[in-house]
Design an enzyme around this catalytic site. Structure first.
Site, PDB file in Angstrom:
ATOM      1  N   GLY A 147       0.874  -1.179   0.000  1.00  0.00           N
ATOM      2  CA  GLY A 147       0.000   0.000   0.000  1.00  0.00           C
ATOM      3  C   GLY A 147       0.909   1.226   0.000  1.00  0.00           C
ATOM      4  O   GLY A 147       1.846   1.315   0.817  1.00  0.00           O
ATOM      5  N   ALA A 148       0.644   2.158  -0.911  1.00  0.00           N
ATOM      6  CA  ALA A 148       1.584   3.252  -1.167  1.00  0.00           C
ATOM      7  C   ALA A 148       2.020   4.032   0.090  1.00  0.00           C
ATOM      8  O   ALA A 148       3.223   4.155   0.355  1.00  0.00           O
ATOM      9  CB  ALA A 148       0.995   4.177  -2.225  1.00  0.00           C
TER      10      ALA A 148
ATOM     11  N   GLN B 210      -5.711  -8.754  -2.380  1.00  0.00           N
ATOM     12  CA  GLN B 210      -5.728  -7.763  -1.296  1.00  0.00           C
ATOM     13  C   GLN B 210      -7.152  -7.472  -0.829  1.00  0.00           C
ATOM     14  O   GLN B 210      -7.377  -7.131   0.335  1.00  0.00           O
ATOM     15  CB  GLN B 210      -5.067  -6.448  -1.755  1.00  0.00           C
ATOM     16  CG  GLN B 210      -3.563  -6.510  -1.912  1.00  0.00           C
ATOM     17  CD  GLN B 210      -3.160  -6.858  -3.327  1.00  0.00           C
ATOM     18  OE1 GLN B 210      -3.911  -7.489  -4.079  1.00  0.00           O
ATOM     19  NE2 GLN B 210      -1.963  -6.464  -3.712  1.00  0.00           N
TER      20      GLN B 210
ATOM     21  N   ASP C 264      -1.577   4.689  -6.154  1.00  0.00           N
ATOM     22  CA  ASP C 264      -0.138   4.553  -5.939  1.00  0.00           C
ATOM     23  C   ASP C 264       0.613   5.761  -6.484  1.00  0.00           C
ATOM     24  O   ASP C 264       1.724   6.048  -6.070  1.00  0.00           O
ATOM     25  CB  ASP C 264       0.373   3.270  -6.601  1.00  0.00           C
ATOM     26  CG  ASP C 264      -0.124   2.088  -5.808  1.00  0.00           C
ATOM     27  OD1 ASP C 264      -1.259   1.632  -6.059  1.00  0.00           O
ATOM     28  OD2 ASP C 264       0.592   1.666  -4.886  1.00  0.00           O
TER      29      ASP C 264
ATOM     30  N   ASN D 134      -3.131   2.779 -10.061  1.00  0.00           N
ATOM     31  CA  ASN D 134      -3.565   2.010  -8.890  1.00  0.00           C
ATOM     32  C   ASN D 134      -3.554   0.528  -9.258  1.00  0.00           C
ATOM     33  O   ASN D 134      -3.230   0.144 -10.391  1.00  0.00           O
ATOM     34  CB  ASN D 134      -4.952   2.482  -8.437  1.00  0.00           C
ATOM     35  CG  ASN D 134      -5.322   1.927  -7.073  1.00  0.00           C
ATOM     36  OD1 ASN D 134      -4.510   1.945  -6.131  1.00  0.00           O
ATOM     37  ND2 ASN D 134      -6.526   1.399  -6.926  1.00  0.00           N
ATOM     38  N   LYS D 135      -3.944  -0.288  -8.307  1.00  0.00           N
ATOM     39  CA  LYS D 135      -3.917  -1.753  -8.471  1.00  0.00           C
ATOM     40  C   LYS D 135      -4.551  -2.203  -9.774  1.00  0.00           C
ATOM     41  O   LYS D 135      -5.578  -1.679 -10.188  1.00  0.00           O
ATOM     42  CB  LYS D 135      -4.636  -2.376  -7.275  1.00  0.00           C
ATOM     43  CG  LYS D 135      -4.698  -3.877  -7.232  1.00  0.00           C
ATOM     44  CD  LYS D 135      -3.366  -4.558  -7.391  1.00  0.00           C
ATOM     45  CE  LYS D 135      -2.321  -4.114  -6.403  1.00  0.00           C
ATOM     46  NZ  LYS D 135      -0.939  -4.478  -6.813  1.00  0.00           N
TER      47      LYS D 135
END
Ligand code: MRU
Length: 348
Positions: free
Chosen positions: A53-54, A200, A241, A251-252
């Site tokens: 997680g960023a 996640q 991110d 992002n993811k």
């Protein structure tokens, strides 16, 4: 270190001269902690997603620099700076996409440069890293209160990946906004996607929300369109991110297709990201998308599900263009399109 917010699940902290973190690879089956006493262990933990997680990656790396500074046997400032620089190089090479990692490491190194004695450098590095730890929680709380007004009582909110307490020091970005809306009295429930291939959503978001008593349902990634078409989702909120000046959101993997589906069904798509996630210098083509091990794709658990020899791609992140984003929630306020203009004003 100041220990405010004791009621929150802390993902990472500085404790007894070590960096202690929740081992996220063991969740949801076990809430176990890992203690890192040197920066190489911290780098390894970041690479292996023990911490992920960023924002959490950024703060953990900064605390890793503090370990390097404390452990250094340097007799003068130049030697200590060389030791710190070695740790900086190792930590910055752990993961390429989340900009918080580089932001955090550069911020600590910048402060260290201004200190004049060995003792002073050591104190400054630890002081800055722990300050970032505290500021992360405060930024999340502030983002929560800024974003809560975008949600209505009774909303069912879809989130992808984990942008919660476990992706930050505590409280979370996207899940922080959901927490804040609930704290303000709105009844929100959450739909979490599994988030293949590392899961996640299933392992972390479902665990975290259940742990905190938030109504949560889990769906396969492939069910997003179906649920939206049935009117079962009112809003989407995800973390990031990296957010570019233009409002491009990294992002993811899978976020982009969720955003396209949200647009198709006229569902607002929000991003919650602290300013430490903004990269004002890069363009979309400059951002490195992490490619992870093919094992994450060919195996489900320990069992291989794909034939040997098949070609695999495993990009860990994707880019959502600004035209699919309804708003970006930051600790300084909510940005609405056009993002570049709004960001200039916000940072002025
Ligand atoms: O590979 P991960 O688990 O580090 O990816 C995390 C995400 O993509 C999160 O959505 C992002 O870091 C935002 S966390 C507040």
């Amino acid at each position: 270190m100041a220990r405010k917010n004791l009621d929150l699940l802390l993902t990472v902290e500085w404790k007894d001269d070590a960096v202690v973190m929740v081992d996220q690879t063991k969740l949801p089956n076990r809430l176990a902690y890992v203690k890192c006493t040197d920066y190489l262990q911290v780098a390894d933990a970041i690479k292996k997603l023990v911490v992920r997680g960023a924002p959490a990656i950024g703060v953990t790396a900064a605390l890793g620099l503090a370990l390097a500074a404390q452990a250094s046997k340097a007799k003068d400032v130049d030697e200590l700076r060389a030791d710190l620089d070695a740790a900086f190089q190792v930590l910055r090479a752990t993961r390429p996409t989340a900009v918080n990692l580089f932001w955090a490491l550069e911020r600590v190194m910048g402060k260290a440069k201004r200190a004049r004695t060995v003792e002073d450098v050591k104190k400054t590095v630890l002081g800055e890293a722990t300050k970032m730890w505290q500021q992360d929680i405060e930024a999340n709380r502030q983002m929560g209160s800024n974003g809560a007004q975008l949600f209505k009582d009774g909303d069912v909110v879809l989130t992808h990946c984990n942008a919660g307490s476990l992706a930050t020091v505590a409280y979370g970005t996207a899940l922080g906004v959901i927490r804040a809306a609930r704290e303000s009295g709105k009844r929100l429930s959450v739909i979490a996607t599994e988030t293949r291939p590392v899961m996640q959503g299933a392992r972390l978001t479902a665990f975290e929300l259940q742990h905190d008593g938030v109504d949560v349902s889990l769906i396969p990634d492939t069910a997003v369109g179906h649920m939206m078409a049935r009117g079962a989702i009112k809003r989407v909120i995800v973390g990031a991110d990296r957010v570019l000046r233009t409002g491009h959101v990294f992002n993811k993997i899978g976020t982009y297709q969720v955003a396209i589906l949200a647009k198709r069904h006229n569902i607002p798509f929000y991003v919650a990201a602290p300013l430490s996630t903004f990269d004002l210098k890069s363009g979309p083509e400059d951002v490195v998308i992490e490619e992870r091990s093919i094992d994450e794709v060919v195996k489900v658990g320990k069992k291989r599900v794909a034939p040997k020899g098949v070609r695999i791609f495993n990009p860990a992140f994707d880019m959502t263009p600004p035209e699919l984003v309804s708003g970006i929630i930051t600790e300084k306020g909510v940005l609405k399109p056009p993002f570049e203009k709004g960001l200039k004003k916000l940072l002025a």
